[in-house]
Design a protein around this motif. Sequence first.
Motif, mmCIF file in Angstrom:
data_model
loop_
_atom_site.group_PDB
_atom_site.id
_atom_site.type_symbol
_atom_site.label_atom_id
_atom_site.label_comp_id
_atom_site.label_asym_id
_atom_site.label_seq_id
_atom_site.Cartn_x
_atom_site.Cartn_y
_atom_site.Cartn_z
ATOM 1 N N TYR A 267 -13.170 5.664 46.937
ATOM 2 C CA TYR A 267 -13.693 5.026 48.139
ATOM 3 C C TYR A 267 -14.321 3.677 47.835
ATOM 4 O O TYR A 267 -14.371 2.808 48.698
ATOM 5 C CB TYR A 267 -14.720 5.931 48.821
ATOM 6 C CG TYR A 267 -15.124 5.400 50.179
ATOM 7 C CD1 TYR A 267 -14.185 5.352 51.205
ATOM 8 C CD2 TYR A 267 -16.405 4.932 50.415
ATOM 9 C CE1 TYR A 267 -14.527 4.869 52.449
ATOM 10 C CE2 TYR A 267 -16.754 4.447 51.655
ATOM 11 C CZ TYR A 267 -15.813 4.413 52.678
ATOM 12 O OH TYR A 267 -16.160 3.923 53.895
ATOM 13 N N ALA A 268 -14.767 3.480 46.604
ATOM 14 C CA ALA A 268 -15.400 2.201 46.269
ATOM 15 C C ALA A 268 -14.449 1.043 46.505
ATOM 16 O O ALA A 268 -14.865 -0.072 46.813
ATOM 17 C CB ALA A 268 -15.858 2.201 44.813
ATOM 18 N N ALA A 269 -13.156 1.292 46.361
ATOM 19 C CA ALA A 269 -12.185 0.219 46.512
ATOM 20 C C ALA A 269 -11.869 -0.088 47.972
ATOM 21 O O ALA A 269 -11.334 -1.140 48.288
ATOM 22 C CB ALA A 269 -10.901 0.579 45.782
ATOM 23 N N GLY B 221 -19.490 5.408 47.866
ATOM 24 C CA GLY B 221 -19.420 4.059 47.327
ATOM 25 C C GLY B 221 -20.656 3.673 46.552
ATOM 26 O O GLY B 221 -20.569 2.924 45.575
ATOM 27 N N VAL B 222 -21.822 4.186 46.954
ATOM 28 C CA VAL B 222 -23.052 3.940 46.198
ATOM 29 C C VAL B 222 -22.963 4.627 44.843
ATOM 30 O O VAL B 222 -23.277 4.045 43.797
ATOM 31 C CB VAL B 222 -24.293 4.423 46.979
ATOM 32 C CG1 VAL B 222 -25.563 4.107 46.197
ATOM 33 C CG2 VAL B 222 -24.355 3.783 48.355
ATOM 34 N N TYR B 223 -22.544 5.889 44.846
ATOM 35 C CA TYR B 223 -22.364 6.605 43.579
ATOM 36 C C TYR B 223 -21.400 5.847 42.669
ATOM 37 O O TYR B 223 -21.597 5.780 41.448
ATOM 38 C CB TYR B 223 -21.817 8.005 43.835
ATOM 39 C CG TYR B 223 -22.865 9.052 44.117
ATOM 40 C CD1 TYR B 223 -23.499 9.734 43.079
ATOM 41 C CD2 TYR B 223 -23.227 9.381 45.422
ATOM 42 C CE1 TYR B 223 -24.446 10.703 43.327
ATOM 43 C CE2 TYR B 223 -24.186 10.349 45.684
ATOM 44 C CZ TYR B 223 -24.795 11.007 44.630
ATOM 45 O OH TYR B 223 -25.744 11.963 44.881
ATOM 46 N N ALA C 205 -26.628 -3.260 37.847
ATOM 47 C CA ALA C 205 -27.792 -2.524 38.355
ATOM 48 C C ALA C 205 -28.193 -3.026 39.734
ATOM 49 O O ALA C 205 -28.456 -2.232 40.656
ATOM 50 C CB ALA C 205 -28.954 -2.654 37.378
ATOM 51 N N TYR C 206 -28.221 -4.344 39.909
ATOM 52 C CA TYR C 206 -28.610 -4.887 41.208
ATOM 53 C C TYR C 206 -27.514 -4.694 42.255
ATOM 54 O O TYR C 206 -27.798 -4.610 43.451
ATOM 55 C CB TYR C 206 -29.004 -6.359 41.087
ATOM 56 C CG TYR C 206 -30.446 -6.523 40.643
ATOM 57 C CD1 TYR C 206 -31.489 -6.190 41.506
ATOM 58 C CD2 TYR C 206 -30.771 -6.974 39.375
ATOM 59 C CE1 TYR C 206 -32.819 -6.314 41.120
ATOM 60 C CE2 TYR C 206 -32.088 -7.103 38.971
ATOM 61 C CZ TYR C 206 -33.111 -6.772 39.844
ATOM 62 O OH TYR C 206 -34.425 -6.889 39.449
ATOM 63 N N ARG C 207 -26.269 -4.602 41.820
ATOM 64 C CA ARG C 207 -25.212 -4.279 42.771
ATOM 65 C C ARG C 207 -25.402 -2.856 43.291
ATOM 66 O O ARG C 207 -25.269 -2.598 44.498
ATOM 67 C CB ARG C 207 -23.844 -4.432 42.123
ATOM 68 C CG ARG C 207 -22.686 -4.192 43.108
ATOM 69 C CD ARG C 207 -21.320 -4.340 42.439
ATOM 70 N NE ARG C 207 -21.058 -5.730 42.108
ATOM 71 C CZ ARG C 207 -20.908 -6.189 40.875
ATOM 72 N NH1 ARG C 207 -21.011 -5.362 39.836
ATOM 73 N NH2 ARG C 207 -20.652 -7.455 40.650
ATOM 74 N N LEU C 208 -25.723 -1.918 42.405
ATOM 75 C CA LEU C 208 -26.013 -0.549 42.841
ATOM 76 C C LEU C 208 -27.193 -0.542 43.805
ATOM 77 O O LEU C 208 -27.164 0.138 44.841
ATOM 78 C CB LEU C 208 -26.311 0.322 41.619
ATOM 79 C CG LEU C 208 -26.910 1.715 41.877
ATOM 80 C CD1 LEU C 208 -26.015 2.548 42.774
ATOM 81 C CD2 LEU C 208 -27.162 2.443 40.563
ATOM 82 N N ILE C 209 -28.234 -1.288 43.475
ATOM 83 C CA ILE C 209 -29.412 -1.351 44.346
ATOM 84 C C ILE C 209 -29.048 -1.917 45.712
ATOM 85 O O ILE C 209 -29.495 -1.415 46.760
ATOM 86 C CB ILE C 209 -30.512 -2.189 43.668
ATOM 87 C CG1 ILE C 209 -31.079 -1.439 42.454
ATOM 88 C CG2 ILE C 209 -31.624 -2.546 44.645
ATOM 89 C CD1 ILE C 209 -31.899 -2.293 41.522
#
Length: 722
Positions: free
Chosen positions: A11-13, A59-61, A118-122
């Motif tokens: 799903y991230a894609a 997508g967050v995961y 890390a900041y992209r995940l945040i």
Amino acid sequence: MKKNILSYVLYAAVALPLGMIGGSLLTSCNDYLDVEAPSKYTVDFVYSQKSEVERALNGVYAQALVGDLYGNAYQKTFILNSDVDIAINSNSAHSHTTYQRFDCDDEGGDILKFWTAAYRLIEYANTLITSAEASSIYYTTDENGNPTTTPDPDMLQWIGEAKCLRAMAYHDLVVMFGDVPFSFESTNDRGAKVMLPVTDREEIQKALIADLQKAAVKMSSSNSTTIERCSKEFAHALIARIALTAGGYSLRPDKSNTRSYGTMQRPTDYQDYYRTAMSYADSVIMVGTHSLTNNYQDVFVNECNYQVINNDDPIFEIPFAKNSTGNTGYNQGPTYADYEGSTVGSWGKCDGGTRLNAFYRFLFREGDMRREFVNGLWYYSYFTNAEGNLADSVYIRNDYSVHNNKWSKLWTGTGSALGNTTTGSTGINYPYMRYADVLLMYAEAANELNGGPTEKAVKCLQEVHSRAFRNTEDGDAAFIAEAQASKEAFQKAVLDERKWEFAGENMRWRDLVRTNTYNQELVYSFLRYYSAAMQNVGGMTGYEDAINEHDGYTTDDGYIDNLPSRIYYHTYNIGEANAYGLRMYKAQLYGYQVDGSGNIVQKYPNQSMQSLRIYNAYKSMASPVTSAITRGGFSAKSWLNADFYKWGNESNGQPVDQCKYSFYGYIRCDDGGNLWIIRDGVLTQFSGMPAASELPPVRYILPYPGTVIQRSSGEYKNYYGY
């Protein structure tokens, strides 16, 4: 990644509200986060239906799984050197990227990658949290379809999971970089406030704790979900970890002196953090959803075989996907060399580069099953057999470090093998939080607050320690008895237990920082290598007795005086060994186990590859006694030998570069045999054995990436002598 988890990565894609579909990642040349803000159109669409919100959470995961964050960097690049984990280095000069040896600068590319990931995940988590809380489906509806004032439980769970992932990323940024830019607002919500101010780490930690406390109340227990998702128990355990870190020591900058590496400090109200840590660790213990029922080895072998065990030690496993994400078991375990892109067996190439200190195995107590399982002194490669065909074989590891055998692609059964042309992307889960950690966090906090161990703290320590001694008659009761002597004795016992328990889990250097013991342990780690190398060329350093005493040995039985120049070993197959009637003799054989009938039992689930039988690799040794350990056709001439600890340079009588420079940024040796310790960037002669209070702090804090500083137009600055 297991059932129902594969969609995280897929799903991230396609997750338009949370990610990027090709093109540039930048919304502005001044955007230090280096991420793309989701469009309001797609946010409105996604957060109008629950199925899309859950997919957005996937997508967050997915952002946690990338190699620049938890998929590889957290497991390898940013595990700093200590008496447990180590990356050997022979470079006699400064390097941009030698993070593990405390010698890097802001030009190192890996820190920028980790920072950005890390900041992209945040950012993904911030977007989900704020959008979900403001969405039309945040509240339940009545029988007429009208919204109520009761939040939807699914939405609360998903928001809680996103908050846990956000807290993970922020926590690890704080541990690694100190004070960092911080916000719970997404890029869209911040508007013109693109450049975030650097926030004091304590303020960040307080905010994370408060945020998780609120979220955890409405989250599901791990007995009703899976350890591949964030649960209430994980939220509570994460609160405990953040609080214990906040209450411990950390390196603080001297902003008036740019050359200073800083000083180790802890908050004046540190006990308040310890109370929080103890309380939330206790909440995980009391709910009873996790245990240490499985043997230590089985926890990690299960992960290698894609088994998700929800009620045992793991509380949260980072859920990687086979052939897609995660290098667990490729970085760790024995090296397995390939030939022209493939291996002889079904498992594919193994890097085996995430290693353990060569002296780590000497720091265990006798009978600890973790020592036998984790420390790997062998690897696999190919050769051409008599028929001219390639075949694989096992070889002894004659090196400055040993393999961490907790995880390996090779421990999977043939039915789970990834294929003989594969490398990384193993899909083997990595345990970010374990119940053993919770028990030991409780024990440490309770001991600190009580001025000595409480009854429950002792039970928590005993539960972890006893699992490693299930094969012994008394479970090493002497260790628990000695630990109760004083507050200091118990603190040391807890730290020792963590040392034995968490190899390769990015824990040891963090524990030493928190307890302000990193400088002392690094000195001893360096001196072990230095002393072994000098003895190899016939010299004594004068530090041998100090090392023995520090490691719990007497002068007579200390391993540092009796390191073997040869270790005797023999290759065998399981079936052959049992057919020949080989048996364990006085626990002197290292590298396998026996069952109740005395038959050899492979420690690892791979039954098809050869294993090494190693004679007494623990302390000093002579040649094996043939009559004592050989039966049914084995004889002394069947044994081979390999040179170990030949780390001295006979031409100049000094250690080889690997022993001199693996701790380069803190303590090292020059070509003239002089020892130097680094204090605020200045080499200071090291002699004698200074007290821990006289040693300079370790510059473990990483610099902000140079690119980030440039984009900040001078708002961000590096301290700590960078």
